[in-house]
Design a protein around this motif. Structure first.
Motif, mmCIF file in Angstrom:
data_model
loop_
_atom_site.group_PDB
_atom_site.id
_atom_site.type_symbol
_atom_site.label_atom_id
_atom_site.label_comp_id
_atom_site.label_asym_id
_atom_site.label_seq_id
_atom_site.Cartn_x
_atom_site.Cartn_y
_atom_site.Cartn_z
ATOM 1 N N LEU A 50 24.289 62.428 31.700
ATOM 2 C CA LEU A 50 25.028 61.225 32.469
ATOM 3 C C LEU A 50 26.745 61.356 31.532
ATOM 4 C CD1 LEU A 50 22.869 58.313 32.804
ATOM 5 C CD2 LEU A 50 23.397 59.848 34.051
ATOM 6 N N GLY A 51 26.335 61.989 30.193
ATOM 7 C CA GLY A 51 28.417 62.060 29.616
ATOM 8 C C GLY A 51 28.485 60.875 29.181
ATOM 9 N N ILE A 52 27.369 59.547 29.126
ATOM 10 C CA ILE A 52 27.389 58.700 28.255
ATOM 11 C C ILE A 52 27.553 58.089 26.353
ATOM 12 C CG2 ILE A 52 27.873 57.142 30.610
ATOM 13 C CD1 ILE A 52 24.753 56.597 29.697
ATOM 14 N N PRO A 53 27.512 57.717 26.000
ATOM 15 C CA PRO A 53 27.119 57.214 24.930
ATOM 16 C C PRO A 53 25.868 57.276 24.769
ATOM 17 C CG PRO A 53 28.891 55.928 24.691
ATOM 18 C CD PRO A 53 29.175 56.111 26.132
ATOM 19 N N MET A 54 25.026 57.801 23.550
ATOM 20 C CA MET A 54 23.256 57.927 24.210
ATOM 21 C C MET A 54 23.107 56.202 23.397
ATOM 22 S SD MET A 54 21.962 60.954 23.574
ATOM 23 C CE MET A 54 21.670 60.962 22.105
ATOM 24 N N ASN A 55 23.458 55.544 22.368
ATOM 25 C CA ASN A 55 23.289 54.645 22.033
ATOM 26 C C ASN A 55 23.833 52.936 22.745
ATOM 27 O OD1 ASN A 55 25.484 54.974 20.696
ATOM 28 N ND2 ASN A 55 25.711 53.331 19.541
ATOM 29 N N LEU A 56 23.108 52.314 22.786
ATOM 30 C CA LEU A 56 23.137 50.532 23.502
ATOM 31 C C LEU A 56 24.190 49.440 22.671
ATOM 32 C CD1 LEU A 56 20.869 49.603 26.540
ATOM 33 C CD2 LEU A 56 22.956 50.699 26.551
ATOM 34 N N MET A 70 17.321 59.658 20.235
ATOM 35 C CA MET A 70 16.959 59.210 21.296
ATOM 36 C C MET A 70 17.635 58.480 22.918
ATOM 37 S SD MET A 70 13.947 56.193 23.198
ATOM 38 C CE MET A 70 15.207 54.760 22.673
ATOM 39 N N CYS A 71 18.344 58.444 24.167
ATOM 40 C CA CYS A 71 19.408 58.364 24.588
ATOM 41 C C CYS A 71 18.722 56.667 25.771
ATOM 42 C CB CYS A 71 19.919 59.243 26.220
ATOM 43 S SG CYS A 71 20.684 58.823 27.772
ATOM 44 N N SER A 72 19.527 55.787 25.306
ATOM 45 C CA SER A 72 19.098 54.411 25.557
ATOM 46 C C SER A 72 19.100 54.240 26.346
ATOM 47 C CB SER A 72 19.633 53.769 24.231
ATOM 48 O OG SER A 72 20.992 53.722 25.153
ATOM 49 N N THR A 73 19.913 55.207 27.501
ATOM 50 C CA THR A 73 20.005 54.714 28.965
ATOM 51 C C THR A 73 18.760 55.561 30.104
ATOM 52 O OG1 THR A 73 22.285 55.102 29.012
ATOM 53 C CG2 THR A 73 21.611 55.710 31.153
ATOM 54 N N HIS A 74 18.230 56.548 30.177
ATOM 55 C CA HIS A 74 16.778 56.878 30.369
ATOM 56 C C HIS A 74 15.732 57.131 29.778
ATOM 57 C CE1 HIS A 74 18.910 60.728 29.475
ATOM 58 N NE2 HIS A 74 19.548 60.492 30.002
ATOM 59 N N GLY A 75 16.146 57.441 28.200
ATOM 60 C CA GLY A 75 14.667 57.274 26.957
ATOM 61 C C GLY A 75 14.354 59.546 27.281
ATOM 62 N N ALA A 76 15.417 60.281 27.172
ATOM 63 C CA ALA A 76 15.942 61.377 26.686
ATOM 64 C C ALA A 76 15.411 61.580 25.477
ATOM 65 C CB ALA A 76 16.778 61.901 27.276
ATOM 66 N N TYR A 87 12.414 65.666 25.911
ATOM 67 C CA TYR A 87 11.868 65.385 26.930
ATOM 68 C C TYR A 87 13.271 64.533 27.955
ATOM 69 C CZ TYR A 87 9.137 60.875 29.258
ATOM 70 O OH TYR A 87 9.234 60.083 29.967
ATOM 71 N N GLY A 88 12.861 64.552 29.463
ATOM 72 C CA GLY A 88 14.053 63.538 29.567
ATOM 73 C C GLY A 88 14.574 64.441 31.168
ATOM 74 N N PRO A 89 15.162 64.079 31.492
ATOM 75 C CA PRO A 89 15.917 64.583 33.141
ATOM 76 C C PRO A 89 17.143 66.295 32.536
ATOM 77 C CG PRO A 89 17.160 62.048 32.578
ATOM 78 C CD PRO A 89 15.800 62.622 31.863
#
Length: 113
Positions: A50-56, A70-76, A87-89
């Motif tokens: 998504l081209g966004i930061p990995m952390n929230l 882990m990408c916090s947005t979609h769990g990759a 794992y993930g999109p």
């Protein structure tokens, strides 16, 4: 080579991660650093899906077991050693590595990322 000093290598606990910001011209670039088994891995904090930061939350990049980034947005999930998505999109893509150098006990990255 022009560079940024990020931190002392002791500021990052083993099996933990930390976020740093490096000034690039008019803006800041977010960098994530992970320490696992005493080894550092450094990447641009940018999800290849998504081209966004990995952390929230600040400094939170690892899964519950602390085995993957882990990408916090979609769990990759990404391998800590080389940033490959397992794992993930964005399966098969990689986080962008940041070259680094350890001098003494200090961690440095180039200014031109």
């Amino acid at each position: 080579m022009s560079e940024h000093k990020l931190c002392s290598i002791h500021e990052i606990e083993d099996e933990d991660s930390k976020e740093f910001f490096v000034t690039r011209g008019e803006s800041d670039q977010s960098i994530l650093v992970v320490k696992k088994d005493g080894q550092l891995s450094v990447f641009i904090n940018n999800c290849p899906h998504l081209g966004i930061p990995m952390n929230l939350e600040p400094d939170r990049f690892l899964d519950m077991e602390k085995n993957f980034i882990m990408c916090s947005t979609h769990g990759a999930l990404f391998k800590i050693e080389d940033g490959e998505c397992v794992y993930g999109p964005c399966l098969g893509k990689k986080l962008a590595p940041v070259p680094y150098e350890i001098r003494g006990e200090e961690l440095f990255v180039p200014k031109d990322l």
